[in-house]
Design an enzyme around this catalytic site. Structure first.
Site, short mmCIF file in Angstrom:
data_model
loop_
_atom_site.label_atom_id
_atom_site.label_comp_id
_atom_site.label_asym_id
_atom_site.label_seq_id
_atom_site.Cartn_x
_atom_site.Cartn_y
_atom_site.Cartn_z
N ALA A 149 -44.08 0.62 20.93
CA ALA A 149 -44.55 1.67 21.85
C ALA A 149 -45.19 2.81 21.06
CB ALA A 149 -43.39 2.19 22.69
N TYR A 150 -44.56 3.16 19.96
CA TYR A 150 -45.05 4.27 19.12
C TYR A 150 -46.36 3.89 18.43
CZ TYR A 150 -44.79 7.68 15.23
OH TYR A 150 -45.05 8.66 14.31
N ALA A 151 -46.37 2.71 17.80
CA ALA A 151 -47.55 2.28 17.04
C ALA A 151 -48.75 2.11 17.95
CB ALA A 151 -47.24 0.97 16.31
#
Ligand SMILES: NC(=O)c1ccc[n+]([C@@H]2O[C@H](COP(=O)([O-])OP(=O)(O)OC[C@H]3O[C@@H](n4cnc5c(N)ncnc54)[C@H](O)[C@@H]3O)[C@@H](O)[C@H]2O)c1
Length: 247
Positions: A149-151
């Site tokens: 989700a972050y990447a």
């Protein structure tokens, strides 16, 4: 490098790397509008930096926060010359375990907020040119496990930054990305709770240490905001001790 006459919005600008950026920009002569949900850290920063900083306690996920930040810069300091999209909240989990709420947290605080602040700042930056610094991550560049989700949000930010760097170049608005690696309170807590993972990360840093937010990362942001970087746009700068090198 001095930043006199600069008026800059810093999201997540009360603590961590954002707090360090707010401090360094003010010390170099800029006026700063810091936006953060952390009211206590923001109040402390206002006490420390005085009239050169305006703190807004607000959530970057809300579209009106971007409008409020721009309005505050114009009404309090007389304009806007720079924007630092630093705020980003996220949770780590294997791809198959990530919940819709976790995806939404990362994209709303990271990508959507970055987009909204850029759009809100554009009319003012277009008046006399300006500089936008967005935040990426080495974890996204290398595809670090548990960071889907972050990447994804971080690489969406980098993609958007390159497109807008090209579209707004004619208005002399520059857009660059910084990927930091820094010892914030959050990273320190993680290093103590997962010392083996921390040592493994540290081993990958040629310069042999996690960066200091104030002396290693904030000066690179200050450089990108300054006229010294006036011929740089659409670039990603790694402020990570050499941990990830772009070719
Ligand atoms: N610390 C690192 O080593 C590292 C590595 C790679 C990328 N980054 C990126 O650098 C940036 C700063 O990282 P950090 O470690 O200082 O993060 P942090 O979590 O320590 O600080 C982020 C700041 O943003 C604020 N914030 C969080 N959610 C918000 C919201 N919804 N609205 C307004 N403010 C909000 C927090 O209160 C905090 O002050 C982030 O974009 C992060 O993804 C950091």
């Amino acid at each position: 490098m001095l930043l006199q006459d600069q008026i800059v919005i810093v999201t997540g600008g009360a603590a961590g790397i954002g707090g360090a950026i707010s401090r360094v920009l003010v010390r170099r002569g800029a006026k700063v509008v810091a936006v953060d949900v952390d009211g206590q850290a923001g109040a402390e920063l206002e006490t420390e930096l005085g009239a050169d900083i305006a703190f807004i306690q607000a959530d970057v996920r809300l579209e009106e926060t971007a409008e409020l930040a721009v309005r505050t810069a114009v009404e309090r300091f007389g304009g806007l010359t720079g924007l630092v999209n630093n705020a980003h909240a996220s949770r780590q989990a294997p791809f198959t375990d990530l919940t819709p709420e976790q995806w939404d947290l990362s994209f709303s605080t990271g990508f959507i907020a970055t987009r909204n602040f850029m759009l809100a700042a554009h009319p003012h930056l277009a008046k006399s040119g300006g500089s936008i610094v967005n935040f990426g991550s080495g974890a996204a560049l290398v595809g670090q496990p548990t960071q889907a989700a972050y990447a994804s949000a971080k690489e969406a930010i980098r993609g958007l930054s390159r497109v807008v760097a090209n579209e707004w170049a004619k208005e002399n608005i520059r857009v660059n990305v910084v990927c930091p690696m820094a010892m914030t309170a959050g990273v320190k807590a993680w290093s103590e709770s997962a010392p083996e993972l921390y040592e493994a990360s540290l081993a990958k840093v040629p310069l042999g240490r996690f960066g200091d937010p104030e002396t290693d990362v904030a000066p690179i942001v200050a450089f990108l905001l300054s006229d010294d970087a006036k011929y740089m746009t659409g670039q990603t700068l790694m402020a990570d001790g050499g941990a990830n090198q772009l070719y």
